[in-house]
Enzyme design. Structure first.
Site, PDB file in Angstrom:
ATOM      1  N   LYS A 158       1.122  -1.348   0.236  1.00 36.34           N
ATOM      2  CA  LYS A 158      -0.633   0.188  -0.140  1.00 36.34           C
ATOM      3  C   LYS A 158       0.419   1.746  -0.443  1.00 36.34           C
ATOM      4  CE  LYS A 158      -4.035  -0.645   2.463  1.00 36.34           C
ATOM      5  NZ  LYS A 158      -4.114  -0.829   3.766  1.00 36.34           N
ATOM      6  N   ARG A 199      -3.474   3.297   8.264  1.00 39.12           N
ATOM      7  CA  ARG A 199      -3.306   1.555   7.762  1.00 39.12           C
ATOM      8  C   ARG A 199      -2.180   0.831   7.530  1.00 39.12           C
ATOM      9  NH1 ARG A 199      -8.391   2.255   4.125  1.00 39.12           N
ATOM     10  NH2 ARG A 199      -8.700   4.786   3.865  1.00 39.12           N
ATOM     11  N   GLY A 257      -7.691  -7.229   4.105  1.00 36.62           N
ATOM     12  CA  GLY A 257      -8.984  -7.490   5.276  1.00 36.62           C
ATOM     13  C   GLY A 257      -8.283  -8.131   6.162  1.00 36.62           C
ATOM     14  N   MET A 280      -5.613  -7.339   8.070  1.00 33.01           N
ATOM     15  CA  MET A 280      -5.100  -6.184   9.067  1.00 33.01           C
ATOM     16  C   MET A 280      -5.768  -5.090   9.271  1.00 33.01           C
ATOM     17  SD  MET A 280      -0.926  -7.145   9.558  1.00 33.01           S
ATOM     18  CE  MET A 280      -1.597  -6.929   7.451  1.00 33.01           C
ATOM     19  N   ARG A 322      -3.756  -0.788  -6.119  1.00 27.73           N
ATOM     20  CA  ARG A 322      -2.889  -2.401  -5.120  1.00 27.73           C
ATOM     21  C   ARG A 322      -3.642  -3.380  -6.228  1.00 27.73           C
ATOM     22  NH1 ARG A 322      -6.138  -3.887  -0.284  1.00 27.73           N
ATOM     23  NH2 ARG A 322      -8.357  -4.608  -0.763  1.00 27.73           N
ATOM     24  N   HIS A 325      -0.669 -42.113   1.269  1.00 26.79           N
ATOM     25  CA  HIS A 325      -1.039 -42.852   0.557  1.00 26.79           C
ATOM     26  C   HIS A 325      -2.042 -42.347  -0.684  1.00 26.79           C
ATOM     27  CE1 HIS A 325      -3.549 -46.533  -1.465  1.00 26.79           C
ATOM     28  NE2 HIS A 325      -2.744 -46.500  -2.197  1.00 26.79           N
ATOM     29  N   SER A 356      15.497 -40.237 -11.957  1.00 25.83           N
ATOM     30  CA  SER A 356      14.681 -40.377 -11.455  1.00 25.83           C
ATOM     31  C   SER A 356      14.246 -38.845  -9.629  1.00 25.83           C
ATOM     32  CB  SER A 356      13.529 -40.453 -11.986  1.00 25.83           C
ATOM     33  OG  SER A 356      12.145 -39.432 -11.498  1.00 25.83           O
ATOM     34  N   CYS A 384       9.936 -36.811  -9.797  1.00 28.31           N
ATOM     35  CA  CYS A 384       8.919 -37.587  -9.268  1.00 28.31           C
ATOM     36  C   CYS A 384       8.232 -37.673  -8.784  1.00 28.31           C
ATOM     37  CB  CYS A 384       8.642 -39.359 -10.507  1.00 28.31           C
ATOM     38  SG  CYS A 384       9.993 -39.978  -9.631  1.00 28.31           S
ATOM     39  N   TYR A 423      12.786 -32.671 -16.646  1.00 33.78           N
ATOM     40  CA  TYR A 423      12.351 -32.711 -17.012  1.00 33.78           C
ATOM     41  C   TYR A 423      11.422 -32.703 -15.085  1.00 33.78           C
ATOM     42  CZ  TYR A 423      11.701 -37.577 -15.664  1.00 33.78           C
ATOM     43  OH  TYR A 423      11.925 -38.584 -15.152  1.00 33.78           O
TER      44      TYR A 423
HETATM   45  C1  PEP Z   1       8.971 -40.406  -3.917  1.00 39.08           C
HETATM   46  O1  PEP Z   1       9.763 -41.467  -2.201  1.00 39.08           O
HETATM   47  O2  PEP Z   1       9.629 -39.542  -4.260  1.00 39.08           O
HETATM   48  C2  PEP Z   1       9.006 -41.241  -5.076  1.00 39.08           C
HETATM   49  C3  PEP Z   1       8.114 -40.613  -6.134  1.00 39.08           C
HETATM   50  O3  PEP Z   1       8.073 -42.772  -4.842  1.00 39.08           O
HETATM   51  P1  PEP Z   1       6.705 -42.470  -3.809  1.00 39.08           P
HETATM   52  O4  PEP Z   1       5.497 -42.050  -3.291  1.00 39.08           O
HETATM   53  O5  PEP Z   1       5.954 -43.609  -4.587  1.00 39.08           O
HETATM   54  O6  PEP Z   1       7.648 -43.307  -2.741  1.00 39.08           O
END
Ligand code: PEP
Ligand code: MG
Length: 866
Positions: free
Chosen positions: A23, A93, A102, A104, A335, A453, A761, A828, A848
């Site tokens: 602000k 303010r 909103g 603060m 803003r 899971h 990975s 991953c 990736y």
């Molecule tokens: C991981 O451990 O990051 C992974 C991708 O394998 P999982 O979650 O199946 O253990």
């Protein structure tokens, strides 16, 4: 040099956000641009931090600077604070670096007291007492936490007494009475008189704004939006202009474009003869901004012009506060405007089309948390307004869902056969629950973290999911949410984006992804250097991800395929086998099913790379838990219930996540890895024959390797069988064999492993668990205390810990690339879909990121951002 804690608006600019708050920086910038802004000064965020460093004391140095700047403001405005001669009133303010609407507090009309009111009354009696009563009430609320209701009660009595409709219609005499009664209320509630010294008012108000940085709603907002506690808030002190001076006066808020639809039009609300808080407080019904055009066309045109100018200047849609005092327009704040996902996407596109921003700026402008809403059903906003959550947990997978509570996968099947939508409620889920999860609209668990899971599977399925809700206790035939009992068949609603659980049914809505959104994704791909793959376990999920623009599959968790009803029995037979032969027989039952799955996957991905991970979880996860299932298995296996229970007991480990899992399983039972190799390679051969082109790119991935010898042991077996099958088939398949890097030891020894493995990975879920040494499934409970105490800012399973886990990743990449410069490296773990983690993965030179299908668009956009 002496540190500066307070800045006049004329000393700052938009770049000084960190010090002046959003602000303050924008007020300074508008001052620099010669826009009609009431002048003032900003007490900086550094002053706020200094206040907290000194355990809640505003230092004399800061107080002196405030007073010095007040003297300068008096000169600029030619008015006097703390004087009866042409009095200066100010607003106070909050304004932090990130906008926290909103969250603060604000005090208006500060500087008024009995004498100043008398002086002001000479010019405008009504204004004087209307402003004074507002000050007393706001000051009581903000500085002393006095509930507004005490003042509302007084107001109601006086409105009744004078037989008018609202406070707007009160006469001056009545207003004077309000002021007197408010002062009494103040004294009664605060136990001291309303302070008559304007300087005292000012210091107390500044201190309360500092304090409001740590009020519950501000802390909650910061956690939700990942705003660091250390930023602190600035305080802007600004000359009051009055929208409540009678004729020719108004005040309001407006967006430069419609924040719900994105349409280019001034959009907002205002009131004649009022002060700012009347518009937002909901106590008066405001008018549409278009009505201002009719009554004050000149001021409206000027506002429209300023709105256009500010959009061009800031390269974004603006949310502005304005006041018209005696037909003169003032801008009190600007803003970037909050907007819905659809509006955000439309505005980004329109601003590019209008030449106001570049494509890159369009990509940067999007709030990805909100954009995510485009990809999942959401509760209708109106429906949420009248309802309070009954519980909360970790927002594990976004989307909104309403359904009947079911406590088992079986019940989910039963209800879904009758076409009734369900929410699966479990203590935690296990792979056994897959079918129930699939059939339910949402999943709610009492335990588990962001990589548990339930979280991982729900994200893959694109289902709403909340995990680790400590408000929830799950029993055999009912659940307790706080102190209330709920049974199967009771209706609940969950919002996996916010982590809130509601009672009853709430209407949801889905948003169609439009061309404008595709444009953003295409522009993102043009800029991004990294690819986005997906974590998906079935051809159906993979197709969803491909439709969202995934360029490969970074993780197929094969065990998720093991749980469907037609195969779990064979898997259990395999586990219960007491010798290799028995195990081979059981595996031969699984083989055709897996091969069939892989064929479907290959047909779906075609020439795109697909990384298939070998069996990973500890075997006990596959064993039945209910008596009925155990009895059934005993009959099929011609074993006694006792023997089955014994085997289940023998599989028990105290630390299963650090036990017999990952590549360790295949090392003790190589026939499992060989069956999986056969299934993959035979499927690849079959599909290649159909396609008459050898384009498939299967990548075989060995999990949880900690030593190159483990990798070599398995890779040799896998390659020998794969090569033999390929040779016999007469087609060529370009498969590779690589590994997951999930253990700190694997990071340190990455060069040794890279010499042997075709690709890496990073499994950052396990890598985080193993680096911190706490369980990804159980840590949620104590981590809550860590967040509260500020020991950790973020859940390390959601946003990568760049300094610890990230450092290990860097070491691994450096060492691997030293020996094999072109080794393909990806990630991953669940962090692959998190924008802040993605920024890190970009910076360390991965090829990736891989994430759940519904996260693919967000990852594509994130990769194009700085
Ligand atoms: C991981 O451990 O990051 C992974 C991708 O394998 P999982 O979650 O199946 O253990
Ligand atoms: Mg793992």
């Amino acid at each position: 040099m002496k540190k500066q804690f307070v800045y006049l608006f004329s000393e700052g600019n938009a770049q000084m956000r960190e010090i002046l708050g959003g602000k303050g920086a924008n007020l300074a910038e508008m001052t620099r641009l010669n826009l009609p802004v009431p002048q003032g000064f900003v007490v900086s965020t550094e002053a706020c931090n200094d206040y907290y460093d000194k355990d809640g004391v505003i230092s004399d140095v800061i107080k002196d600077e405030v007073i010095k700047n007040m003297r300068s403001l008096e000169k600029i405005t030619k008015k006097n604070f703390n004087s009866n001669d042409n009095p200066l009133l100010v607003s106070v303010r909050s304004g932090s670096r990130a906008s926290m609407p909103g969250m603060m507090d604000t005090v208006l009309n500060l500087g008024l007291n009995d004498e100043v009111a008398l002086v002001m009354a000479k010019n405008n009696e009504r204004l004087a007492y209307d402003s004074y009563r507002r000050l007393i009430q706001m000051f009581a609320d903000v500085v002393h936490g006095v509930d507004k209701k005490h003042f509302d009660q007084v107001m109601d009595t006086i409105v009744d007494k004078y037989e008018v409709e609202t406070d707007h219609d009160l006469s001056v005499i009545a207003l004077k009475e309000v002021v007197e009664r408010y002062k009494e209320t103040f004294k009664r509630e605060v136990k001291e008189a309303f302070p008559q010294d304007p300087e005292k008012q000012l210091m107390q108000a500044i201190e309360s704004v500092f304090k409001s940085w740590n009020n519950d709603r501000a802390i909650y907002y910061r956690r939700m939006h990942k705003i660091p506690d250390t930023w602190g808030t600035a305080v802007s002190v600004q000359e009051m202009v009055f929208g409540n001076m009678g004729e020719g006066c108004a005040t309001g808020v407006a967006f430069s474009r419609n924040p719900a639809t994105g349409t280019k039009e001034l959009y907002g609300e205002f009131l004649f003869d009022a002060q700012g808080e009347d518009v937002v407080a909901g106590t008066h019904t405001p008018l549409q901004i278009s009505q201002l055009k009719e009554t004050m066309p000149k001021q409206y045109a000027e506002f429209q012009e300023i709105s256009n100018f500010l959009e061009k200047h800031y390269h974004d849609m603006q949310d502005m506060e304005f006041t018209i005092e005696n037909y003169k327009l003032f801008i009190l704040q600007t803003r970037a405007g909050k907007r819905t996902a659809q509006a955000a996407v439309k505005i980004a596109n329109d601003l590019v089309r209008e030449g106001i921003i570049t494509k890159k700026e369009a990509i940067e402008s999007l709030d990805l948390d909100i954009i995510d809403g485009l990809l999942h059903p959401q509760f209708k906003l109106e429906a949420l307004q009248s309802i309070e959550p009954i519980a909360s947990g970790l927002p594990a997978s976004p989307g909104a869902a309403s359904g009947l509570i079911v406590l088992s996968a079986k019940k989910a099947v039963e209800y879904s056969d009758k076409g009734r939508p369900t929410i699966l409620v479990r203590m935690e889920t296990s792979p056994e629950d897959i079918e129930g999860m699939n059939l339910s609209l949402g999943i709610l668990t009492a335990r588990g973290g962001m990589t548990s899971h339930a979280a991982v599977v729900a994200r893959g399925m694109g289902k709403a999911c909340i995990v680790g809700s400590s408000d929830l206790r799950v029993f055999e035939d009912h659940v307790m949410i706080k102190d209330k009992k709920y049974f199967e068949g009771d209706q609940i609603s969950i919002d996996g984006g916010t982590g809130f659980v509601y009672e009853g049914q709430i209407e949801t809505q889905s948003v169609a992804i439009a061309e404008d959104f595709d444009n953003i994704l295409t522009w993102s791909d043009e800029i991004a250097d990294l690819k986005v793959y997906t974590n998906a376990d079935s051809s159906h999920e993979i197709q969803t991800a491909l439709d969202f623009g995934a360029q490969g599959v970074g993780l197929v968790r094969t065990e998720h395929m093991f749980f469907e009803a037609d195969r779990i029995r064979a898997v259990r037979e395999m586990i219960l086998s007491t010798n290799e032969m028995q195990r081979e027989v059981a595996l031969s039952k699984i083989l055709p099913i897996q091969r069939d799955d892989f064929e479907k996957i290959f047909r779906t991905v075609k020439e795109l790379p697909v990384t298939i991970r070998y069996l990973d979880p500890p075997l006990h996860e596959f064993m039945p838990t209910t008596t009925q299932d155990i009895e059934e298995l005993a009959t099929v296996m011609s074993m006694s219930v006792h023997e089955i229970r014994d085997t289940i007991r023998s599989l028990h480990e105290f630390n299963p996540m650090m036990g017999h899992r990952g590549c360790r399983l295949a090392i003790t039972y190589p026939e499992i890895a060989l069956m999986q190799t056969r299934a993959i390679i035979e499927a690849a051969i079959n599909v290649t024959k159909e396609m008459k082109d050898n384009v498939l790119k299967p990548e075989i991935m060995i999990p949880l390797v900690g030593d190159v010898a483990e990798f070599n042991f398995l890779a040799k077996k896998v390659k020998t069988l794969a090569d033999q099958l390929i040779r016999e088939s007469g087609v060529s398949i370009n498969y590779t064999v690589g590994t997951m890097i999930e253990l700190p030891r694997a990071c340190i020894l990455a060069d040794e492993i890279a010499l042997e493995a075709d690709f890496f990975s990073f499994g950052t879920n396990d890598l985080t668990q193993m680096t911190y040494g706490f369980s990804r499934d159980d840590a949620g409970g104590f981590l809550k205390s860590y967040y509260k105490l500020g020991i950790y800012g973020d859940d390390p399973f959601s946003t990568l810990d760049t300094s610890g886990v990230g450092e290990l990743i860097k070491i691994a990449i450096d060492r691997a690339r030293k020996v094999k410069p072109n080794i393909k490296i990806g990630i991953c773990g669940e962090h692959g879909g998190d924008p802040r983690s993605i920024a890190f993965f970009k910076s360390v030179g991965m090829n990736y990121v891989s994430c759940s299908p519904f996260r693919v668009p967000i990852a594509r956009i994130s990769l194009a951002r700085d």
